[in-house]
Design a protein around this motif. Structure first.
Motif, mmCIF file in Angstrom:
data_model
loop_
_atom_site.group_PDB
_atom_site.id
_atom_site.type_symbol
_atom_site.label_atom_id
_atom_site.label_comp_id
_atom_site.label_asym_id
_atom_site.label_seq_id
_atom_site.Cartn_x
_atom_site.Cartn_y
_atom_site.Cartn_z
ATOM 1 N N ARG A 86 4.265 -14.911 -5.703
ATOM 2 C CA ARG A 86 3.851 -15.803 -4.624
ATOM 3 C C ARG A 86 2.565 -16.501 -5.033
ATOM 4 N N PRO B 228 9.600 -4.992 -11.617
ATOM 5 C CA PRO B 228 10.103 -6.244 -12.183
ATOM 6 C C PRO B 228 11.230 -5.989 -13.159
ATOM 7 N N ARG C 175 5.746 -4.891 -0.104
ATOM 8 C CA ARG C 175 7.041 -5.271 -0.662
ATOM 9 C C ARG C 175 7.007 -5.260 -2.186
ATOM 10 N N ARG C 176 5.930 -5.809 -2.766
ATOM 11 C CA ARG C 176 5.828 -5.798 -4.226
ATOM 12 C C ARG C 176 5.773 -4.376 -4.761
ATOM 13 N N TRP D 265 -2.288 -10.016 -10.478
ATOM 14 C CA TRP D 265 -2.542 -11.364 -9.993
ATOM 15 C C TRP D 265 -3.361 -12.151 -11.008
ATOM 16 N N GLU E 160 8.623 -10.770 -7.442
ATOM 17 C CA GLU E 160 8.076 -11.029 -6.107
ATOM 18 C C GLU E 160 6.821 -11.908 -6.230
ATOM 19 N N SER F 135 0.251 -13.996 -7.165
ATOM 20 C CA SER F 135 0.378 -12.543 -7.001
ATOM 21 C C SER F 135 1.784 -12.118 -7.393
ATOM 22 N N THR F 136 1.879 -11.063 -8.203
ATOM 23 C CA THR F 136 3.171 -10.580 -8.681
ATOM 24 C C THR F 136 3.153 -9.061 -8.735
ATOM 25 N N ARG F 137 4.295 -8.497 -9.087
ATOM 26 C CA ARG F 137 4.370 -7.042 -9.245
ATOM 27 C C ARG F 137 3.613 -6.547 -10.470
ATOM 28 N N HIS G 42 3.492 -8.452 2.004
ATOM 29 C CA HIS G 42 3.896 -8.825 0.646
ATOM 30 C C HIS G 42 3.385 -7.823 -0.378
ATOM 31 N N ARG G 43 2.189 -7.266 -0.174
ATOM 32 C CA ARG G 43 1.699 -6.240 -1.098
ATOM 33 C C ARG G 43 2.611 -5.017 -1.065
#
Length: 401
Positions: A345, A315, A309-310, A357, A343, A352-354, A306-307
């Motif tokens: 979560r 955004p 991917r972000r 966090w 992204e 956590s986002t782009r 996920h890290r």
């Protein structure tokens, strides 16, 4: 492998379909995923008009008025790419940066038969950016967008394959595409066609798998590795290429291995020096294999996935003036929604986002969870203080009811 021709709506297509089904294919998402994705080309005639995404006027605007710099454009002809210095120059007082596009130089190259490649349109042209973001969300893989503008009876690139899947959207004019089966199926990012130049050239001399002329509104899907070359016909051709940067099992294996190595770094036995005078792995390899296997069994690549991917996208745009006005005018009746393409979560108390966090107290978690649905919410229903915090962090954006 058979070419899947999309010549009828799949009766299993779902209502409320996204851009994949409504704009690019007409066989239904399930059939596409089962029979086409990563397996075979898909030709869709008259998928729909794409003039709302891009046009010849958009090409002229980007090149002549937007002050684009390299690498937002490449120029190629007959398989050769021109050096950047041949079509860039300073832009005069107040904009003397030397690698801005020179529209006069580009016109001359184009008039001589060169293809203009406008790159990363998912960053520079809003309709394409919005479309690419929507497609990426549906596919679960990052999407980039380039435009290829080719003069009549010319081509920019010789037979080659890409290391990512593509959707080709014919915008204006017509272009003949010749496809051959892969010489290296499913190439990874570090396995370009130039590593297999002779095999590609030999395969391209064989019988074509598909020889087709794309007309405006047609769409062509190509899995990575499929050989292709394209030539404009009797008019200037403009097409969009949406590149799908595929996640692969190999990529997931890399992340699993990285997590396992991180675990082994905490093992004193694995940090121990090899014997003095060692000239090979010798008897140590069995111990290493055993402990590596145990670490692989324990490792969880999900957080790293996920890290990564972000980090592969951005955004949705955020206007600082509109954001400030939203903060200053915030009240219970203000309406907000989650910023697009974040992204986001929520893992325990951490979001956590782009854009970073945030940790939340347990009392805020139900409201934060509600925001992740992407719908419009009133600040008073969530908590004005919470909404202000998320607006300031760039996680929420203002919107009309």
């Amino acid at each position: 492998m058979d070419l899947v021709r999309a010549d009828g709506q799949d009766p299993g297509a779902q209502s409320g379909a996204g851009v994949l089904e409504t704009r690019l294919i007409d066989i239904g998402r399930e059939r596409f995923a089962r029979d086409v994705w990563g397996r075979a080309p898909l030709l869709t005639r008259r998928a729909g008009g794409f003039a709302d995404l891009f046009s010849a006027d958009a090409v002229d605007e980007l090149i002549s008025r937007r002050g684009l710099r390299t690498p937002f454009l490449r120029v190629a002809k007959d398989g050769s790419t021109f050096p950047d210095s041949s079509f860039t120059s300073p832009a005069g007082v107040g904009a003397a940066i030397g690698d801005q596009l020179d529209d006069t130089a580009l016109w001359r190259r184009f008039a001589e038969g060169a293809t203009l490649v406008l790159q990363a349109l998912h960053r520079t042209w809003e309709p394409v950016a919005d479309f690419s973001a929507a497609l990426s969300g549906e596919l679960g893989h990052p999407v980039q967008a380039n435009a290829y503008i080719t003069p009549p009876q010319n081509r920019g690139f010789d037979d080659h394959y890409d290391v990512h899947d593509v959707f080709v959207l014919q915008i204006e004019g017509t272009k003949r595409w010749i496809l051959h089966e892969p010489v290296h199926p499913g190439p990874l990012r570090d396995q370009p066609w130039t590593d297999r130049r002779s095999a590609v050239a030999e395969a391209a001399r064989g019988e074509a798998y598909l020889d087709v002329v794309l007309e405006p509104g047609d769409a062509l899907y190509l899995p990575r590795g499929w050989l292709h070359a394209a030539q404009a016909q009797g008019a200037v051709s403009v097409h969009l290429t949406l590149g799908i940067h595929n996640w692969t099992r190999h990529g997931l294996a890399e992340q699993l291995a990285q997590e396992a190595l991180a675990l082994l770094a905490e093992d004193p036995e694995m940090r121990r020096s090899l014997p003095l005078g060692v000239d090979g792995p010798g008897g140590e390899i069995d111990t290493v294999r055993e402990r590596l296997a145990a670490a692989l069994a324990e490792a969880d690549p999900t957080p790293r996935f996920h890290r990564t991917r972000r980090g592969q996208g951005r955004p949705a745009p955020l206007g600082p003036l509109a954001q400030l006005a939203a903060v200053q005018g915030l009240g219970p009746g203000s309406h907000v929604r989650l910023r697009g393409a974040l992204e986001a979560r929520l893992d325990g108390p951490r979001l956590s986002t782009r854009v970073g966090w945030l940790d939340f107290p347990e009392t805020d978690l139900p409201s934060v969870s509600r925001l992740l649905d992407g719908e419009v919410h009133a600040a008073g229903d969530l908590g004005v203080e919470l909404v202000e915090r998320l607006l300031r962090a760039g996680v929420l954006v203002p919107c009309d009811q």
